[in-house]
Design a protein around this motif. Sequence first.
Motif, short mmCIF file in Angstrom:
data_model
loop_
_atom_site.label_atom_id
_atom_site.label_comp_id
_atom_site.label_asym_id
_atom_site.label_seq_id
_atom_site.Cartn_x
_atom_site.Cartn_y
_atom_site.Cartn_z
N VAL B 383 22.84 38.58 70.12
CA VAL B 383 22.18 39.81 70.60
C VAL B 383 22.59 40.18 72.02
O VAL B 383 22.73 41.37 72.33
CB VAL B 383 20.63 39.69 70.44
N LEU B 404 18.49 45.87 67.19
CA LEU B 404 18.70 44.68 68.03
C LEU B 404 17.69 43.59 67.69
O LEU B 404 18.01 42.40 67.74
CB LEU B 404 18.62 45.07 69.51
N ARG B 408 17.26 38.93 67.16
CA ARG B 408 16.50 38.16 68.15
C ARG B 408 15.78 36.99 67.52
O ARG B 408 15.23 36.14 68.21
CB ARG B 408 15.49 39.06 68.85
#
Lengths: 449, 449
Positions: B383, B404, B408
């Motif tokens: 990321v 995104l 994570r």
Amino acid sequence: MSERVLVQQLQGLSDGPVTVSGWVETVRDQKKVQFVILRDETGAVQLVNPATRPATDPEAAGEQDADALALTALISELTTGTFLTVTGDLKHDERVKLGGVEIKIGTLEVASAALPETPIAADSGMDKRMDWRFLDLRQRRNNLIFRVQTTLEHAMRSYWIERDYIEIHTPKLMASASESNAELFEVPYFEDKTAYLAQSPQFYKQMAQVAGFGKIFEIAPAFRADPSFTSRHATEFTSIDAEISWIDSHEDVAAMQEELLATAIQAVKDKHGDEIQELFGIEVQVPAVPFPRIPLAEAREIVKARGYDIPRTDGDLDPEGERQISAYVEETYGHQFVFITDYHPEIRAFYHMRDEQTGLTKSYDLLFKGVEITTGAQREHRVDVLIEQAEEKGLEPEHLEFYLDFFRFGAPPHGGFGMGLARVMMLLLGQDSIREVTYLFRGPTRLAP
Amino acid sequence: MSERVLVQQLQGLSDGPVTVSGWVETVRDQKKVQFVILRDETGAVQLVNPATRPATDPEAAGEQDADALALTALISELTTGTFLTVTGDLKHDERVKLGGVEIKIGTLEVASAALPETPIAADSGMDKRMDWRFLDLRQRRNNLIFRVQTTLEHAMRSYWIERDYIEIHTPKLMASASESNAELFEVPYFEDKTAYLAQSPQFYKQMAQVAGFGKIFEIAPAFRADPSFTSRHATEFTSIDAEISWIDSHEDVAAMQEELLATAIQAVKDKHGDEIQELFGIEVQVPAVPFPRIPLAEAREIVKARGYDIPRTDGDLDPEGERQISAYVEETYGHQFVFITDYHPEIRAFYHMRDEQTGLTKSYDLLFKGVEITTGAQREHRVDVLIEQAEEKGLEPEHLEFYLDFFRFGAPPHGGFGMGLARVMMLLLGQDSIREVTYLFRGPTRLAP
């Protein structure tokens, strides 16, 4: 490609070196030994490491294996969801509950570490789970849903292909409504024009019939600007559609659909029956063909006799009525499906053909475990009758010209059905909402992720 | 269902009573005998009727068979495109050029008569043919296109299913762009929100990887508000997508794609090779694997050495450059496919992974007969690197948060490709525009029918 072995293959392998990849489901970090449960798309396996903790005594510390210390520290820091690859020694051991095998970790390589706080838990509500759907889908149950769906769809397509159906891809951008002017998404298009998102492939699958394609199918998205929040509605859904020529009535369509469903559910049972039983507590029942058929008026009588008075005044069933008639069919015939037939034209689309004797439409709804999953019909292919029926519904034929043209240059008798994939999946797996079985649900307040 | 026999089955039947259904291709209404060429989705057959014309002599007229007179009159009035069912006597006769059989008409039932003036002719231009696509598709060549497409797609899906891929249906309504902010269709949504039509399933097929699905595919519509009018672009197209986990590089993706294509083209050749040869004059070539690979910089050198100076200054190939490098590969390796590799990050999407040594992306384009049909790549799954690359492209990470977030909470190394179905079909059948192989083309000025 990595030489990884899938977890489900481990039991069949001999003891020895092996590489697996997946994500961390849990870590048990005990003082003397560390356990990691690693999951991949096929199952979970226990990884084990004899812990090497830093010695406090400086002399002993000097003799410690640096690699072993590092590996132990790495495992201690592993977070749930971290993706990693482990190479180690596979050992069969009956005492290991998880599949009777474990892997002693040799090397461990982290592909991507997860943040320590997982935003959802096993008991999170539906909305939160949808916010974090990519984590929710890691659950074994959810993974199974999409493997079942894959099998179901492939069995349907194979059924059609073996019978020489042509697969078509109809456009989702249209210059007009495909079903009704309500629930229509508008798309600003080039040159100040407006496009509309297809509510169904209806007109275009009929087009394939006048094009002489004979038998066609399509599985594709459809769009409805439907403001409702029920467990059965979405603004975008996957529609399973078929259309065939030279039928005598809607009965030919029903006969194909019941055989299709029996074939597809058999395929699901063969491939996933045991796992569905284990994870959903459901025994998949392959429906016998033919499915029971009940005319709508009779269905309403039966429901009334069961003590439920349908409040709708248009002669149709309501959701509770659908549940009641399905319960009756289940009790009487032991069947989970029922075709409801002989709908009045007032509650059907203008393009449904009408029976000359009864004036009722040559159409059906198919209920599965009490929920409507399909409308099927013979279509009116005689353009003069079609125009009459459109006008009767208050539609203006000039907006339908492109569709009416299909029938001005010759058309075979034809019919078909549309079926909601998510509804079939929801009912097959005993779920209470299509949200559970949709990869990413779309509703009035849901456009993300 | 009508007891009709398909035209292609006639040759295998014995002489005797038979029923066929289809549409009128031509009528030859001679004084003493009438011939009708009837076509269905499988072929064409000659129907014949000894004409009974009204006698002028009143005495002879009185002896004439009323049914025979009516049948003759009915056939005289048949218009091209009329759909009908004929029951008659099948007779094998070597002198009949069309399949060596003909049917002597017993009864003839018109399902739907066509207007006498067909709005398109064999030599009509593309735009007119698209206006009347449902008539255009009645041509044998066009019917074959969609049977070939059906076989191609089913072979691809079967390839994936046999290898335990999961089929997904990603949403086409999104809260943000999936590729770039250009060429994005907006859809006014509930509560004054705006939805966007998916330009590709990119983000959502990557989501399947972080969800632990392992290997997935999807064949579904994608939308680009692309104002161009080339032979290769449409505002809506069918995208063939796959994505797989635990790859070492884009090479693993390329290896899957070349095997997939070889398998699918083999299936097309087996099932339709002769007919494609007959109707398109093309011998289907099953590509050998591996396909040739040429780094982009080298490809540009080769093209330059052939005398074509690529005017693009960004280091990419242009359409003529693509034709030139493909011509080189065909001449040098006898291969119709070539992977172009090692693209500079400046001309690739932010999510393409970069090679640590070279700084170039781990990605490829696949050219088929001189036209790009695919972009494939390993994706960046770290990321922090992903954010850096997005910022470098001038994208604002806050608009990409939902995407995104996928990375994570752990992610496997992964990659995939997207391939345009219509481009593959166009090239496979030697057509000069995707309009020819699209069921209903959509472009800046084309939303109908």
